[in-house]
Design a protein around this motif. Structure first.
Motif, short mmCIF file in Angstrom:
data_model
loop_
_atom_site.label_atom_id
_atom_site.label_comp_id
_atom_site.label_asym_id
_atom_site.label_seq_id
_atom_site.Cartn_x
_atom_site.Cartn_y
_atom_site.Cartn_z
N HIS A 32 -5.50 5.88 22.45
CA HIS A 32 -6.89 5.54 22.73
C HIS A 32 -7.09 4.62 23.93
O HIS A 32 -8.21 4.40 24.36
CB HIS A 32 -7.52 4.89 21.50
CG HIS A 32 -7.77 5.85 20.40
ND1 HIS A 32 -6.83 6.16 19.45
CD2 HIS A 32 -8.86 6.59 20.10
CE1 HIS A 32 -7.33 7.04 18.61
NE2 HIS A 32 -8.56 7.33 18.99
N MET A 37 -8.83 -2.45 27.80
CA MET A 37 -9.72 -2.88 26.71
C MET A 37 -9.31 -4.24 26.19
O MET A 37 -8.14 -4.62 26.28
CB MET A 37 -9.63 -1.90 25.53
CG MET A 37 -10.16 -0.53 25.75
SD MET A 37 -10.05 0.38 24.17
CE MET A 37 -10.30 2.04 24.75
N GLU A 41 -12.16 -4.46 21.36
CA GLU A 41 -12.47 -3.06 21.70
C GLU A 41 -11.40 -2.11 21.16
O GLU A 41 -11.73 -1.04 20.64
CB GLU A 41 -12.60 -2.90 23.22
CG GLU A 41 -13.81 -3.59 23.80
CD GLU A 41 -13.80 -3.66 25.32
OE1 GLU A 41 -14.90 -3.85 25.89
OE2 GLU A 41 -12.72 -3.55 25.94
N GLU A 44 -11.88 -1.79 17.37
CA GLU A 44 -13.01 -0.91 17.04
C GLU A 44 -12.71 0.55 17.35
O GLU A 44 -12.96 1.43 16.54
CB GLU A 44 -14.25 -1.37 17.82
CG GLU A 44 -15.51 -0.60 17.45
CD GLU A 44 -16.72 -1.12 18.18
OE1 GLU A 44 -17.51 -0.29 18.65
OE2 GLU A 44 -16.87 -2.35 18.28
N GLU A 45 -12.16 0.80 18.53
CA GLU A 45 -11.87 2.17 18.96
C GLU A 45 -10.85 2.85 18.05
O GLU A 45 -10.95 4.03 17.76
CB GLU A 45 -11.37 2.16 20.40
CG GLU A 45 -11.00 3.51 20.96
CD GLU A 45 -12.20 4.39 21.28
OE1 GLU A 45 -12.00 5.62 21.30
OE2 GLU A 45 -13.30 3.86 21.50
N CYS A 46 -9.85 2.09 17.61
CA CYS A 46 -8.75 2.65 16.83
C CYS A 46 -8.95 2.50 15.32
O CYS A 46 -8.13 2.97 14.54
CB CYS A 46 -7.44 2.00 17.24
SG CYS A 46 -7.01 2.29 18.97
N ASP A 47 -10.01 1.80 14.92
CA ASP A 47 -10.30 1.54 13.51
C ASP A 47 -9.11 0.85 12.83
O ASP A 47 -8.63 1.27 11.78
CB ASP A 47 -10.67 2.84 12.79
CG ASP A 47 -11.34 2.59 11.45
OD1 ASP A 47 -11.99 1.53 11.30
OD2 ASP A 47 -11.19 3.44 10.54
#
Length: 125
Positions: A32, A37, A41, A44-47
């Motif tokens: 990702h 980042m 970030e 959030e992006e990778c959970d």
């Protein structure tokens, strides 16, 4: 830990690279992280929970697969951004039959080269 690409550090330890690449969360982060980042970030992006994200970013940085950079903000609240710092990872067998790791790095942009040179100048002063 910030890795200085001009410092002449030894290549990363084989086991640290293998540990990072064997970790599912680390692989998710690599997949990702298509642009620099912040940790939040990435989380959030990778959970991935924030506490886990920091541990995984440290693992990837120690393995020399990510590099940290500081984003200077006018409000004085600077941010650390992470970016991928490899194109290839090769595991090979040496002449004495031990495993060795080699990491192919992307070419630096003019801005990155200038930042590296400036970092070296600052060390000397």
């Amino acid at each position: 830990m910030v890795r200085d690409p001009l410092s002449g550090d030894d290549p990363p330890d084989l086991q640290s690279v293998l540990d990072a690449l064997d970790d599912a969360d680390c692989r998710t982060i690599i997949e990702h992280l298509d642009e620099p980042m912040t940790a939040s970030e990435v989380s959030e992006e990778c959970d991935i929970p924030m506490s886990t994200t920091y541990r995984k970013l440290d693992l990837l940085t120690e393995a020399s697969l990510l590099v940290e950079g500081t984003e200077i903000r006018s409000d004085g609240h600077h941010a650390t951004r992470y970016r991928i710092d490899f194109e290839t990872v090769e595991i090979g067998l040496t002449e004495d039959r031990t495993l060795d790791v080699s990491i192919g790095r992307p070419a630096q942009t003019a801005d990155e080269r200038l930042a590296s040179i400036w970092g070296e100048v600052r060390k000397e002063t």
